[in-house]
Scaffold this active site. Structure first.
Site, PDB file in Angstrom:
ATOM      1  N   LYS A  74     -30.028  -3.583  81.412  1.00  0.00           N
ATOM      2  CA  LYS A  74     -29.027  -3.909  80.402  1.00  0.00           C
ATOM      3  C   LYS A  74     -28.229  -5.171  80.738  1.00  0.00           C
ATOM      4  O   LYS A  74     -27.484  -5.673  79.902  1.00  0.00           O
ATOM      5  CB  LYS A  74     -28.061  -2.736  80.220  1.00  0.00           C
ATOM      6  N   ARG A  97     -37.463   6.569  75.130  1.00  0.00           N
ATOM      7  CA  ARG A  97     -37.726   6.943  73.741  1.00  0.00           C
ATOM      8  C   ARG A  97     -38.192   5.706  72.976  1.00  0.00           C
ATOM      9  O   ARG A  97     -37.916   4.566  73.368  1.00  0.00           O
ATOM     10  CB  ARG A  97     -36.458   7.526  73.107  1.00  0.00           C
ATOM     11  N   ARG A 103     -35.276  -2.882  72.262  1.00  0.00           N
ATOM     12  CA  ARG A 103     -33.853  -3.231  72.196  1.00  0.00           C
ATOM     13  C   ARG A 103     -33.387  -3.933  73.472  1.00  0.00           C
ATOM     14  O   ARG A 103     -32.408  -4.681  73.453  1.00  0.00           O
ATOM     15  CB  ARG A 103     -33.017  -1.976  71.930  1.00  0.00           C
ATOM     16  N   HIS A 138     -38.441  18.852  76.638  1.00  0.00           N
ATOM     17  CA  HIS A 138     -38.955  19.036  77.985  1.00  0.00           C
ATOM     18  C   HIS A 138     -40.270  19.803  77.894  1.00  0.00           C
ATOM     19  O   HIS A 138     -40.697  20.238  76.818  1.00  0.00           O
ATOM     20  CB  HIS A 138     -37.954  19.777  78.866  1.00  0.00           C
ATOM     21  N   ASP A 139     -40.910  19.995  79.047  1.00  0.00           N
ATOM     22  CA  ASP A 139     -42.240  20.597  79.102  1.00  0.00           C
ATOM     23  C   ASP A 139     -42.327  21.883  78.292  1.00  0.00           C
ATOM     24  O   ASP A 139     -43.272  22.080  77.526  1.00  0.00           O
ATOM     25  CB  ASP A 139     -42.592  20.863  80.572  1.00  0.00           C
ATOM     26  N   ILE A 140     -41.355  22.759  78.438  1.00  0.00           N
ATOM     27  CA  ILE A 140     -41.378  24.045  77.746  1.00  0.00           C
ATOM     28  C   ILE A 140     -41.366  23.868  76.228  1.00  0.00           C
ATOM     29  O   ILE A 140     -41.991  24.642  75.484  1.00  0.00           O
ATOM     30  CB  ILE A 140     -40.196  24.932  78.213  1.00  0.00           C
ATOM     31  N   TYR A 142     -42.587  21.094  74.562  1.00  0.00           N
ATOM     32  CA  TYR A 142     -43.862  20.510  74.145  1.00  0.00           C
ATOM     33  C   TYR A 142     -44.949  21.587  74.072  1.00  0.00           C
ATOM     34  O   TYR A 142     -45.747  21.627  73.133  1.00  0.00           O
ATOM     35  CB  TYR A 142     -44.294  19.395  75.099  1.00  0.00           C
ATOM     36  N   ASP A 168     -46.259  17.844  80.986  1.00  0.00           N
ATOM     37  CA  ASP A 168     -45.871  16.637  81.715  1.00  0.00           C
ATOM     38  C   ASP A 168     -47.026  16.058  82.523  1.00  0.00           C
ATOM     39  O   ASP A 168     -47.291  14.855  82.485  1.00  0.00           O
ATOM     40  CB  ASP A 168     -44.720  16.945  82.682  1.00  0.00           C
TER      41      ASP A 168
END
Length: 352
Positions: A74, A97, A103, A138-140, A142, A168
């Site tokens: 940044k 993301r 950006r 998170h993994d759970i 997905y 993951d």
């Protein structure tokens, strides 16, 4: 490290597990990997116990074979530094993301203008498109969205929290490496790089494999303990007298026959081949009763000379000492950065 990917250079902007695991695999295979680490933003794997030496064991493992450059993306001048670096690199891996790198002034479109051969891999929870592309997960999550959790676990207790991060690692990391290396081959033919879009949810959905095929083409929705491989048959785990577990995968006739003989259940050989739920339920009950009569070590001794697809459920520390994994070099020692050696899981890909 020397290896088949020694000609490749990777800029790694990822944190946590999926991206770092993917770039660790690339480094293990010889790629030169430079981690871009934010000096003001702590990678959670760096401070996640347990620790061995200065850093957490997870962080030491995921960063092996890599160099590190601290850079606040940044801050003024950071984008220029990245643009200069990318001239000399083959691959960029990032895990922000969608749109974040753009950006910051270092998105794919900008970097490809500098290096047309650049292979840019973005690993995200839901991908670069679709209504969930900006959603946290998170993994759970997905695994849930992808339908995987719906047919795992027991019918009376629901899906379990998995012991490994399936989306993951098996999803994001492994598919990222496959995508990157496919793009490398394409670049060898055309000289052009490309954007590799990896969604951990997409990858988890693809991992449904046979149950997915049965549902999508055959209209058969698999439920927990409803299929041959998820608890609906004698292919399952059975508790021993000392509270340990034995895995039984003796599906084929020759294996199930040996299983029944070893357990003293020769009369149940025909039921092992039956597709009827009642037959399978009776067989499972009989197997459990027999397995509970002996300790895990006793069953290991009985099945040591039997080619019956029956193996003990080992802890990780026990697995590390298993003669097969030792023979395959799956536990290695790595300098943890202070001259002391640390045991880690080795790379599962062998080149001979």
């Amino acid at each position: 490290m020397a290896g088949p990917l020694k000609s490749l250079k990777v800029l790694d902007f990822s944190t946590l597990l999926p991206g770092p695991y993917a770039t660790m695999l690339l480094a293990d295979m010889g790629a030169e990997v430079l981690r871009i680490e934010a000096p003001d933003r702590v990678d959670l794997t760096k401070v996640m116990p347990p620790f061995d030496g200065k850093f957490s064991t997870a962080f030491s493992y995921l960063t092996r074979g890599k160099d590190t450059l601290q850079l606040n993306l940044k801050k003024e001048g950071a984008a220029d530094k990245v643009k200069e670096l990318v001239k000399d690199y083959d691959i960029v891996v990032e895990q922000f993301r969608p749109g974040v790198m753009g950006r910051l002034g270092i998105g794919y479109e900008t970097l490809r203008e500098i290096n047309p051969g650049l292979i840019y891999c973005a690993i995200t929870g839901y991908g670069q498109t679709g209504p969930y592309k900006d959603r946290a997960g998170h993994d759970i999550n997905y695994l849930s969205i992808a339908g995987v959790s719906s047919h795992c676990g027991r019918a009376d207790s629901g899906p379990p929290p998995m012991g490994i991060q399936i989306a993951d690692v098996a999803g994001g990391s492994h598919h990222a490496v496959m995508g990157i290396l496919a793009a490398v081959i394409e670049r060898q033919q055309t000289g052009k790089g490309q954007f590799v879009d990896i969604s951990m949810t997409d990858a988890a959905f693809a991992l449904n494999a046979m149950s997915g095929a049965a549902c999508l083409a055959g209209g058969v929705e698999q439920k927990p303990e409803g299929g041959m491989l998820n608890g609906g048959s004698f292919y399952d785990y059975y508790q021993t007298s000392d509270g340990r577990w034995l895995s039984v995968g003796s599906l084929e006739p020759q294996f199930s026959a040996r299983l029944c003989d070893a357990l003293g259940l020769p009369e149940m050989k025909s039921q092992a081949l039956s597709q009827k739920p009642d037959d399978q339920k009776q067989l499972k009950t009989a197997i459990q009763e027999r397995v509970r009569e002996k300790t895990l070590v006793e069953w290991q001794e009985i099945f040591a000379g039997q080619d019956a697809c029956v193996e003990p459920v080992l802890t990780i520390s026990e697995a590390a000492e298993h003669p097969q994994l030792k023979a395959r070099g799956m536990v290695i020692e790595v300098d943890r950065g202070d001259g002391e050696m640390q045991r880690q899981s080795g790379n599962p890909i062998k080149f001979v």
